[in-house]
Design a protein around this motif. Structure first.
Motif, PDB file in Angstrom:
ATOM      1  N   ALA A  32       0.842  -1.209   0.000  1.00  0.00           N
ATOM      2  CA  ALA A  32       0.000   0.000   0.000  1.00  0.00           C
ATOM      3  C   ALA A  32       0.870   1.249   0.000  1.00  0.00           C
ATOM      4  O   ALA A  32       0.613   2.192  -0.751  1.00  0.00           O
ATOM      5  CB  ALA A  32      -0.939  -0.004   1.202  1.00  0.00           C
ATOM      6  N   ALA A  33       1.914   1.248   0.824  1.00  0.00           N
ATOM      7  CA  ALA A  33       2.811   2.415   0.888  1.00  0.00           C
ATOM      8  C   ALA A  33       3.522   2.627  -0.447  1.00  0.00           C
ATOM      9  O   ALA A  33       3.654   3.765  -0.913  1.00  0.00           O
ATOM     10  CB  ALA A  33       3.825   2.226   2.012  1.00  0.00           C
ATOM     11  N   GLU A  34       3.964   1.542  -1.070  1.00  0.00           N
ATOM     12  CA  GLU A  34       4.639   1.654  -2.364  1.00  0.00           C
ATOM     13  C   GLU A  34       3.698   2.199  -3.431  1.00  0.00           C
ATOM     14  O   GLU A  34       4.066   3.084  -4.210  1.00  0.00           O
ATOM     15  CB  GLU A  34       5.172   0.286  -2.802  1.00  0.00           C
ATOM     16  N   LEU A  35       2.487   1.661  -3.469  1.00  0.00           N
ATOM     17  CA  LEU A  35       1.513   2.121  -4.465  1.00  0.00           C
ATOM     18  C   LEU A  35       1.107   3.567  -4.222  1.00  0.00           C
ATOM     19  O   LEU A  35       0.930   4.332  -5.173  1.00  0.00           O
ATOM     20  CB  LEU A  35       0.280   1.213  -4.448  1.00  0.00           C
ATOM     21  N   GLU A  36       0.976   3.935  -2.971  1.00  0.00           N
ATOM     22  CA  GLU A  36       0.599   5.302  -2.618  1.00  0.00           C
ATOM     23  C   GLU A  36       1.640   6.296  -3.135  1.00  0.00           C
ATOM     24  O   GLU A  36       1.308   7.392  -3.585  1.00  0.00           O
ATOM     25  CB  GLU A  36       0.465   5.406  -1.101  1.00  0.00           C
ATOM     26  N   ALA A  37       2.899   5.886  -3.107  1.00  0.00           N
ATOM     27  CA  ALA A  37       3.983   6.770  -3.524  1.00  0.00           C
ATOM     28  C   ALA A  37       4.220   6.765  -5.033  1.00  0.00           C
ATOM     29  O   ALA A  37       4.831   7.696  -5.555  1.00  0.00           O
ATOM     30  CB  ALA A  37       5.277   6.358  -2.814  1.00  0.00           C
ATOM     31  N   SER A  38       3.725   5.733  -5.734  1.00  0.00           N
ATOM     32  CA  SER A  38       4.131   5.606  -7.130  1.00  0.00           C
ATOM     33  C   SER A  38       3.003   5.543  -8.156  1.00  0.00           C
ATOM     34  O   SER A  38       3.289   5.546  -9.348  1.00  0.00           O
ATOM     35  CB  SER A  38       4.985   4.343  -7.290  1.00  0.00           C
ATOM     36  N   SER A  39       1.759   5.477  -7.723  1.00  0.00           N
ATOM     37  CA  SER A  39       0.661   5.286  -8.673  1.00  0.00           C
ATOM     38  C   SER A  39      -0.445   6.301  -8.458  1.00  0.00           C
ATOM     39  O   SER A  39      -0.652   6.772  -7.345  1.00  0.00           O
ATOM     40  CB  SER A  39       0.068   3.876  -8.504  1.00  0.00           C
ATOM     41  N   PRO A  40      -1.189   6.596  -9.527  1.00  0.00           N
ATOM     42  CA  PRO A  40      -2.366   7.455  -9.361  1.00  0.00           C
ATOM     43  C   PRO A  40      -3.323   6.813  -8.347  1.00  0.00           C
ATOM     44  O   PRO A  40      -3.359   5.582  -8.227  1.00  0.00           O
ATOM     45  CB  PRO A  40      -2.989   7.489 -10.762  1.00  0.00           C
ATOM     46  N   PRO A  41      -4.092   7.627  -7.636  1.00  0.00           N
ATOM     47  CA  PRO A  41      -4.947   7.102  -6.565  1.00  0.00           C
ATOM     48  C   PRO A  41      -5.859   5.947  -6.958  1.00  0.00           C
ATOM     49  O   PRO A  41      -5.936   4.944  -6.242  1.00  0.00           O
ATOM     50  CB  PRO A  41      -5.755   8.315  -6.130  1.00  0.00           C
ATOM     51  N   ASP A  42      -6.540   6.042  -8.097  1.00  0.00           N
ATOM     52  CA  ASP A  42      -7.465   4.975  -8.470  1.00  0.00           C
ATOM     53  C   ASP A  42      -6.724   3.688  -8.821  1.00  0.00           C
ATOM     54  O   ASP A  42      -7.140   2.603  -8.425  1.00  0.00           O
ATOM     55  CB  ASP A  42      -8.388   5.406  -9.612  1.00  0.00           C
ATOM     56  N   GLU A  43      -5.615   3.801  -9.521  1.00  0.00           N
ATOM     57  CA  GLU A  43      -4.836   2.617  -9.876  1.00  0.00           C
ATOM     58  C   GLU A  43      -4.222   1.974  -8.635  1.00  0.00           C
ATOM     59  O   GLU A  43      -4.201   0.744  -8.508  1.00  0.00           O
ATOM     60  CB  GLU A  43      -3.745   2.966 -10.884  1.00  0.00           C
ATOM     61  N   LEU A  45      -9.238   6.580   0.908  1.00  0.00           N
ATOM     62  CA  LEU A  45      -9.418   8.013   1.164  1.00  0.00           C
ATOM     63  C   LEU A  45      -8.698   8.865   0.120  1.00  0.00           C
ATOM     64  O   LEU A  45      -9.202   9.898  -0.316  1.00  0.00           O
ATOM     65  CB  LEU A  45      -8.945   8.371   2.570  1.00  0.00           C
ATOM     66  N   ARG A  46      -7.533   8.413  -0.295  1.00  0.00           N
ATOM     67  CA  ARG A  46      -6.769   9.130  -1.321  1.00  0.00           C
ATOM     68  C   ARG A  46      -7.542   9.144  -2.641  1.00  0.00           C
ATOM     69  O   ARG A  46      -7.631  10.173  -3.307  1.00  0.00           O
ATOM     70  CB  ARG A  46      -5.403   8.462  -1.467  1.00  0.00           C
ATOM     71  N   ALA A  47      -8.090   7.990  -3.013  1.00  0.00           N
ATOM     72  CA  ALA A  47      -8.876   7.919  -4.253  1.00  0.00           C
ATOM     73  C   ALA A  47     -10.162   8.741  -4.126  1.00  0.00           C
ATOM     74  O   ALA A  47     -10.580   9.397  -5.087  1.00  0.00           O
ATOM     75  CB  ALA A  47      -9.188   6.462  -4.599  1.00  0.00           C
ATOM     76  N   GLN A  48     -10.768   8.740  -2.945  1.00  0.00           N
ATOM     77  CA  GLN A  48     -11.962   9.553  -2.736  1.00  0.00           C
ATOM     78  C   GLN A  48     -11.630  11.048  -2.834  1.00  0.00           C
ATOM     79  O   GLN A  48     -12.395  11.817  -3.413  1.00  0.00           O
ATOM     80  CB  GLN A  48     -12.596   9.237  -1.372  1.00  0.00           C
ATOM     81  N   ALA A  49     -10.499  11.444  -2.280  1.00  0.00           N
ATOM     82  CA  ALA A  49     -10.097  12.852  -2.337  1.00  0.00           C
ATOM     83  C   ALA A  49      -9.875  13.307  -3.780  1.00  0.00           C
ATOM     84  O   ALA A  49     -10.108  14.471  -4.114  1.00  0.00           O
ATOM     85  CB  ALA A  49      -8.823  13.079  -1.515  1.00  0.00           C
ATOM     86  N   GLU A  50      -9.438  12.403  -4.630  1.00  0.00           N
ATOM     87  CA  GLU A  50      -9.240  12.710  -6.049  1.00  0.00           C
ATOM     88  C   GLU A  50     -10.537  12.602  -6.834  1.00  0.00           C
ATOM     89  O   GLU A  50     -10.569  12.904  -8.026  1.00  0.00           O
ATOM     90  CB  GLU A  50      -8.216  11.732  -6.651  1.00  0.00           C
TER      91      GLU A  50
END
Length: 191
Positions: free
Chosen positions: A69-80, A130-135
């Motif tokens: 999750a941390a890796e994806l959060e740092a490297s991918s768009p929120p929905d992906e 939450l990140r994807a919701q914020a976007e």
């Protein structure tokens, strides 16, 4: 831990992983001992309770999900990031038949050996949501509990022989329903 004790511990975990993969969370500690060619007392010395055994087995996978999750959060768009992590979570739940009930009860019990790892995974997944919701790319009416209910349900469904052939479709359908302005076809292309 002495080298021979560490070797026994690792061997027991490897055997337990195989037995539980075959028979689910209800696998017998006696069966694990028999398959490992040790006495039940040896298994119980390393894992005094069934929950202690599952904590040892699942902690590594739960920690990997948290890290992913941390890796994806740092490297991918929120929905992906959200959909990729959700796919990994469903695969994990599916890998151990019966683990859903253990994780659900552990998450609600701070005294559980699995509590810390389950709470970390829940927190990581909820952060991605939450990140994807914020976007604006994930449904605003979902929360972390909904996310894990859907993850657990998909993990269970794809374990059923009659639904297994439709596992990818069902995943894409549910993931598409969690996202805004995305169909299951779009989800499939993105992951």
């Amino acid at each position: 831990m002495r080298a021979d004790a560490r070797k026994n511990y690792s061997h027991l975990l490897e055997v337990a992983r195989d037995v539980i993969s075959e028979h689910g969370a209800d696998a017998s500690m006696r069966d694990i001992a028999r398959r490992a060619d040790v006495g039940l007392a040896t298994v119980l010395r390393h894992f005094p309770t069934r929950e202690a055994l599952f904590e040892a087995l699942l902690r590594e996978h739960l920690d990997a999900l948290t890290q992913k999750a941390a890796e994806l959060e740092a490297s991918s768009p929120p929905d992906e990031a959200f959909v990729s992590w959700f796919r990994e979570g469903v695969a994990f739940v599916h890998s151990y038949n019966g683990v859903v009930a253990l994780m659900a009860s552990a998450h609600a019990d701070p005294e559980s050996a699995l509590y810390a790892s389950c709470a970390a995974v829940h927190s990581a997944g909820e952060r991605l949501l939450l990140r994807a919701q914020a976007e604006g790319t994930a449904r605003a009416d979902m929360n972390g509990i909904d996310l894990f209910a859907l993850m657990s349900a998909l993990g269970w469904v794809v374990d059923q022989p009659s639904f297994a052939p439709r596992a990818d479709y069902l995943f894409d359908f549910i993931a598409g329903a969690m996202l805004t302005n995305r169909s299951s076809k779009d989800v499939k292309k993105a992951t």
